[in-house]
Each structure stands twice: as structure tokens, then as C-alpha cells.
Design a protein around this motif. Structure first.
Motif, PDB file in Angstrom:
ATOM      1  N   ASP A  80       1.018  -1.397   0.137  1.00 34.83           N
ATOM      2  CA  ASP A  80      -0.532  -0.284  -0.119  1.00 34.83           C
ATOM      3  C   ASP A  80       0.768   1.388   0.041  1.00 34.83           C
ATOM      4  O   ASP A  80       2.447   1.097   0.754  1.00 34.83           O
ATOM      5  CB  ASP A  80      -0.459  -0.025   1.443  1.00 34.83           C
ATOM      6  N   VAL A  81       0.141   2.110  -0.897  1.00 38.55           N
ATOM      7  CA  VAL A  81       1.157   3.338  -0.167  1.00 38.55           C
ATOM      8  C   VAL A  81       0.759   4.019   0.869  1.00 38.55           C
ATOM      9  O   VAL A  81      -0.476   4.047   1.208  1.00 38.55           O
ATOM     10  CB  VAL A  81       0.418   4.554  -1.645  1.00 38.55           C
ATOM     11  N   TYR A  82       1.329   5.130   1.617  1.00 40.91           N
ATOM     12  CA  TYR A  82       1.241   5.757   2.828  1.00 40.91           C
ATOM     13  C   TYR A  82       2.288   7.183   2.927  1.00 40.91           C
ATOM     14  O   TYR A  82       2.894   7.331   2.025  1.00 40.91           O
ATOM     15  CB  TYR A  82       2.398   5.368   4.384  1.00 40.91           C
ATOM     16  N   ARG A  83       1.921   7.917   3.356  1.00 43.31           N
ATOM     17  CA  ARG A  83       2.231   9.043   3.374  1.00 43.31           C
ATOM     18  C   ARG A  83       2.712   9.477   4.680  1.00 43.31           C
ATOM     19  O   ARG A  83       2.063   9.168   4.818  1.00 43.31           O
ATOM     20  CB  ARG A  83       0.929  10.226   3.184  1.00 43.31           C
ATOM     21  N   VAL A  84       3.978  10.346   4.750  1.00 46.14           N
ATOM     22  CA  VAL A  84       4.812  10.097   5.703  1.00 46.14           C
ATOM     23  C   VAL A  84       5.496  11.531   5.899  1.00 46.14           C
ATOM     24  O   VAL A  84       6.201  12.301   5.136  1.00 46.14           O
ATOM     25  CB  VAL A  84       5.984   9.140   5.798  1.00 46.14           C
ATOM     26  N   GLU A  85       4.545  12.536   7.106  1.00 49.35           N
ATOM     27  CA  GLU A  85       5.285  13.249   7.457  1.00 49.35           C
ATOM     28  C   GLU A  85       6.133  13.783   8.435  1.00 49.35           C
ATOM     29  O   GLU A  85       6.199  13.097   9.211  1.00 49.35           O
ATOM     30  CB  GLU A  85       3.889  13.677   8.266  1.00 49.35           C
ATOM     31  N   LEU A  86       7.260  14.581   8.073  1.00 47.02           N
ATOM     32  CA  LEU A  86       8.562  14.162   8.645  1.00 47.02           C
ATOM     33  C   LEU A  86       9.196  15.451   8.752  1.00 47.02           C
ATOM     34  O   LEU A  86       8.567  16.600   8.520  1.00 47.02           O
ATOM     35  CB  LEU A  86       9.702  13.900   7.986  1.00 47.02           C
ATOM     36  N   ARG A  87       9.782  15.904   9.855  1.00 48.34           N
ATOM     37  CA  ARG A  87      10.053  17.352  10.847  1.00 48.34           C
ATOM     38  C   ARG A  87      11.954  16.989  10.665  1.00 48.34           C
ATOM     39  O   ARG A  87      11.869  15.495  12.019  1.00 48.34           O
ATOM     40  CB  ARG A  87       9.197  17.637  11.590  1.00 48.34           C
ATOM     41  N   PHE A  88      12.824  18.105  10.434  1.00 50.06           N
ATOM     42  CA  PHE A  88      14.377  18.312  11.539  1.00 50.06           C
ATOM     43  C   PHE A  88      13.616  18.483  12.744  1.00 50.06           C
ATOM     44  O   PHE A  88      13.037  18.969  12.691  1.00 50.06           O
ATOM     45  CB  PHE A  88      15.416  19.166  10.546  1.00 50.06           C
ATOM     46  N   VAL A  89      14.079  17.634  13.714  1.00 53.43           N
ATOM     47  CA  VAL A  89      14.186  17.818  15.338  1.00 53.43           C
ATOM     48  C   VAL A  89      15.278  18.344  15.861  1.00 53.43           C
ATOM     49  O   VAL A  89      15.275  18.764  16.701  1.00 53.43           O
ATOM     50  CB  VAL A  89      13.492  17.227  16.206  1.00 53.43           C
ATOM     51  N   GLY A  90      16.630  18.154  15.395  1.00 52.34           N
ATOM     52  CA  GLY A  90      17.840  18.219  15.875  1.00 52.34           C
ATOM     53  C   GLY A  90      18.924  17.386  16.044  1.00 52.34           C
ATOM     54  O   GLY A  90      18.950  16.331  14.218  1.00 52.34           O
ATOM     55  N   GLU A  91      20.094  17.904  15.896  1.00 49.56           N
ATOM     56  CA  GLU A  91      20.932  16.222  15.285  1.00 49.56           C
ATOM     57  C   GLU A  91      21.274  15.563  16.812  1.00 49.56           C
ATOM     58  O   GLU A  91      20.631  15.589  17.611  1.00 49.56           O
ATOM     59  CB  GLU A  91      23.020  17.498  16.260  1.00 49.56           C
ATOM     60  N   ASP A  92      22.235  14.744  15.571  1.00 53.14           N
ATOM     61  CA  ASP A  92      22.086  12.860  16.324  1.00 53.14           C
ATOM     62  C   ASP A  92      23.004  13.709  17.408  1.00 53.14           C
ATOM     63  O   ASP A  92      24.090  13.798  17.120  1.00 53.14           O
ATOM     64  CB  ASP A  92      23.024  12.362  15.537  1.00 53.14           C
ATOM     65  N   PRO A  93      22.107  12.916  18.618  1.00 55.71           N
ATOM     66  CA  PRO A  93      22.745  13.190  20.109  1.00 55.71           C
ATOM     67  C   PRO A  93      24.423  12.434  19.818  1.00 55.71           C
ATOM     68  O   PRO A  93      25.423  12.422  20.492  1.00 55.71           O
ATOM     69  CB  PRO A  93      22.038  12.698  20.791  1.00 55.71           C
ATOM     70  N   ARG A  94      24.620  11.159  18.979  1.00 55.46           N
ATOM     71  CA  ARG A  94      25.577  10.497  19.448  1.00 55.46           C
ATOM     72  C   ARG A  94      27.203  11.018  17.980  1.00 55.46           C
ATOM     73  O   ARG A  94      27.710  10.778  18.731  1.00 55.46           O
ATOM     74  CB  ARG A  94      24.860   9.163  17.930  1.00 55.46           C
TER      75      ARG A  94
END
Length: 187
Positions: A80-94
Motif C-alpha cells: 500500500d502507499v503511505y504518506r509520511v510527514e517528517l520534520r527535522f528536530v535536531g542533531e544526532d546526539p551520538r
């Protein structure tokens, strides 16, 4: 969820906010986080969508120039086709973690965590073996490293991710290497 580097950079800048994927079942959940090469992304929503309901604006928000370019990407895939909403939240703490050399107290905590990981493993102690293997073979592909330990690639990669979460390893374009923190632990 694999995302091309140029798209990751566009998500980071806010130019891209959507992704479309065909899945039998979603591999990400709303409210989840993805650690990527450009930092941490929040998965805002994951919704099934009919292909005919995707608009040209949706395609542009997903980093495609045209709707036909997006539909070509989705064509030939199953699920199935999925719509994924994404947002940048910050640097990778690793990233900052792997660059920091542990003090005496942290060194003890890391050793304790590695010991507990070894104790929980069905195949016995593995953490220092994997760290030493990576130290001796930087930039070597995961399948080759896994084979040296008599493991399948997937469980080997899962083990490396656990070490990466502690800031001990870092992924390269091909393979891995120990971080400054990892080198200090391995000694």
C-alpha cells in the motif's frame, strides 16, 4: 526507512516535509524518531493514501519535481502507499557523544553496559570482539565483517547499532570505524 542524502538535507532545511512509500505494513510510526546522516527526524504522521489522491503539491513537498516522477518511484513496488510527514528536530546526539573521550566514571559505566550486553546475549560475549574487529578493519563492509565472526549480516548490523548508540562506532560511506570514544574504550 531509507531516505537519500539530498532528500535528508532538504528535510533538514524544511524544503521537504513528506515522503511516500509502498509497504506491506509501515516501517515507521507516528511519534517515532529516525536518526539519519543529517540528524534526527520526527515522524509526524503515517497514513495510507490512495495513489490517485496524491497531488502535484504533495510530490513537490516530497522532493519530486513532478507528480509523474513520484508515481514512477512508487510504480513496480508492492504494498500500500503511505504518506509520511517528517520534520527535522535536531542533531544526532551520538555525534557529540562519539567525539567525547570518557572520563574515569563514564569509562566504568560504558564497561558495565558492555558487560550487561554480553550477559544478555544468547551467543555469549561479543561487544569487545566486534569493537576490535571494526578497529582492525575500518571501512570494511558489514557482510565481510559478519562473515569473519560466522554471523549473518542483519544480526551483526544490529549489534553495531547498539555500539553506535553508546557513541563507540560511526558509520562510514562503506563500513564502520571506531569513534574517539570507542578507541578510548578498546584501548
Amino acid at each position: 526507512m531509507l531516505i537519500r542524502l539530498n532528500v535528508l538535507e532538504a528535510i533538514r532545511s524544511g524544503d521537504v516535509t513528506l515522503a511516500f512509500r509502498r509497504w506491506r505494513r509501515p516501517t515507521v510510526k507516528a511519534g517515532g524518531m529516525l536518526r539519519t546522516a543529517v540528524g534526527v527526524l520526527a515522524v509526524v504522521s503515517v497514513e495510507p493514501v490512495a495513489l490517485r489522491r496524491i497531488t502535484a503539491k504533495d510530490a513537490r513537498q516530497a522532493g519530486y519535481r513532478t507528480l509523474s516522477e513520484l508515481t514512477a518511484f512508487l510504480a513496480g513496488r508492492e504494498g500500500d502507499v503511505y504518506r509520511v510527514e517528517l520534520r527535522f528536530v535536531g542533531e544526532d546526539p551520538r555525534v557529540s557523544l562519539r567525539e567525547s573521550v570518557p572520563d574515569v566514571a563514564e569509562f566504568g559505566e560504558i564497561r558495565d553496559r558492555l558487560r550487561r550486553m554480553d550477559e544478555r546475549s544468547r551467543r555469549g560475549p561479543w561487544t569487545l570482539t566486534v569493537l576490535r574487529l571494526i578497529a582492525e578493519n575500518p571501512g570494511v563492509r558489514a557482510p565481510a565483517l559478519a562473515a569473519r565472526l560466522g554471523l549473518e549480516t542483519r544480526p551483526f548490523k544490529a549489534d553495531v547499532r547498539k555500539l553506535k548508540d553508546l557513541g563507540l562506532t560511526e558509520s562510514l560511506e562503506v563500513g564502520y570505524r571506531l569513534s574517539a570514544r570507542g578507541r578510548a574504550v578498546v584501548g
